[in-house]
Scaffold this motif. Structure first.
Motif, mmCIF file in Angstrom:
data_model
loop_
_atom_site.group_PDB
_atom_site.id
_atom_site.type_symbol
_atom_site.label_atom_id
_atom_site.label_comp_id
_atom_site.label_asym_id
_atom_site.label_seq_id
_atom_site.Cartn_x
_atom_site.Cartn_y
_atom_site.Cartn_z
ATOM 1 N N SER A 106 51.364 23.049 25.610
ATOM 2 C CA SER A 106 52.547 23.837 25.277
ATOM 3 C C SER A 106 52.202 24.921 24.265
ATOM 4 N N GLU A 107 52.957 25.979 24.307
ATOM 5 C CA GLU A 107 52.814 27.057 23.331
ATOM 6 C C GLU A 107 53.742 26.838 22.141
ATOM 7 N N SER A 108 54.521 25.765 22.175
ATOM 8 C CA SER A 108 55.472 25.472 21.099
ATOM 9 C C SER A 108 54.736 25.135 19.811
ATOM 10 N N GLU A 109 55.468 25.169 18.722
ATOM 11 C CA GLU A 109 54.917 24.820 17.418
ATOM 12 C C GLU A 109 54.615 23.327 17.338
ATOM 13 N N TYR A 110 53.649 22.971 16.492
ATOM 14 C CA TYR A 110 53.235 21.574 16.311
ATOM 15 C C TYR A 110 54.423 20.661 16.029
ATOM 16 N N LYS A 111 55.279 21.046 15.084
ATOM 17 C CA LYS A 111 56.392 20.183 14.695
ATOM 18 C C LYS A 111 57.327 19.923 15.874
ATOM 19 N N GLU A 112 57.601 20.946 16.656
ATOM 20 C CA GLU A 112 58.482 20.794 17.818
ATOM 21 C C GLU A 112 57.864 19.843 18.852
ATOM 22 N N ILE A 113 56.572 19.992 19.099
ATOM 23 C CA ILE A 113 55.876 19.110 20.050
ATOM 24 C C ILE A 113 55.860 17.679 19.523
ATOM 25 N N ARG A 114 55.602 17.532 18.232
ATOM 26 C CA ARG A 114 55.559 16.206 17.597
ATOM 27 C C ARG A 114 56.897 15.495 17.745
ATOM 28 N N ILE A 115 57.978 16.194 17.480
ATOM 29 C CA ILE A 115 59.308 15.603 17.620
ATOM 30 C C ILE A 115 59.579 15.242 19.074
ATOM 31 N N PHE A 153 48.407 13.708 20.422
ATOM 32 C CA PHE A 153 48.766 14.638 21.495
ATOM 33 C C PHE A 153 49.342 15.921 20.902
ATOM 34 N N ALA A 154 50.210 15.783 19.923
ATOM 35 C CA ALA A 154 50.833 16.961 19.300
ATOM 36 C C ALA A 154 49.784 17.858 18.649
ATOM 37 N N GLU A 155 48.778 17.249 18.023
ATOM 38 C CA GLU A 155 47.716 18.040 17.395
ATOM 39 C C GLU A 155 47.004 18.928 18.410
ATOM 40 N N TYR A 156 46.901 18.438 19.651
ATOM 41 C CA TYR A 156 46.250 19.206 20.713
ATOM 42 C C TYR A 156 47.248 20.009 21.550
ATOM 43 N N LYS A 157 48.502 20.102 21.038
ATOM 44 C CA LYS A 157 49.579 20.873 21.672
ATOM 45 C C LYS A 157 49.947 20.343 23.062
ATOM 46 N N VAL A 158 49.826 19.028 23.234
ATOM 47 C CA VAL A 158 50.154 18.393 24.508
ATOM 48 C C VAL A 158 51.529 17.756 24.412
ATOM 49 N N MET A 159 52.428 18.171 25.311
ATOM 50 C CA MET A 159 53.752 17.562 25.394
ATOM 51 C C MET A 159 53.686 16.426 26.419
ATOM 52 N N VAL A 160 54.061 15.243 25.987
ATOM 53 C CA VAL A 160 54.002 14.055 26.826
ATOM 54 C C VAL A 160 55.280 13.964 27.648
ATOM 55 N N ARG A 161 55.122 13.667 28.903
ATOM 56 C CA ARG A 161 56.270 13.484 29.799
ATOM 57 C C ARG A 161 56.024 12.250 30.644
ATOM 58 N N ASP A 162 57.041 11.794 31.289
ATOM 59 C CA ASP A 162 56.925 10.690 32.245
ATOM 60 C C ASP A 162 56.543 9.366 31.590
#
Length: 107
Positions: A37-46, A4-13
């Motif tokens: 998300s427009e956030s950086e990969y590392k931020e999304i991954r975390i 998900f992070a690779e595709y810039k998708v932030m998981v919720r719920d």
């Protein structure tokens, strides 16, 4: 979560109500709250990893053998280094001496 992070998708719920247990697998359903998300990969991954770990904490806290005084142990088990490449490896290192998760928690 890393895919998900690779595709810039932030998981919720991610919650117990949105999971199905099948044998030794947990299937995530109802992921309609995911967002690009427009956030950086590392931020999304975390973020994604923390959401995933919160799901495991929730699952442990609601299992049959859980007692409210085990909260600290469960949170310790699912704490990981943000630079870690694999949550599974981090958790399995902590569980290597125990047959079941509850044995680790009750230690």
């Amino acid at each position: 979560m890393d895919v998900f992070a690779e595709y810039k998708v932030m998981v919720r719920d991610l919650k117990r109500e949105n999971t199905i247990f099948f044998g030794d697998k947990i299937v995530l359903i109802d992921l309609d709250s995911c967002r690009i998300s427009e956030s950086e990969y590392k931020e999304i991954r975390i973020w994604n990893r923390n959401q995933f770990l919160n799901l495991f904490v929730d699952l442990c806290m609601h299992c049959k053998s859980y007692s409210s005084h085990y909260g600290k142990e469960i949170n310790q088990l699912f704490t990981f280094n943000e630079d870690s490449l694999c949550i599974t490896n981090d958790v399995s290192k902590q569980l290597v001496k125990y047959k079941r998760v509850i044995d680790y928690i009750k230690r």
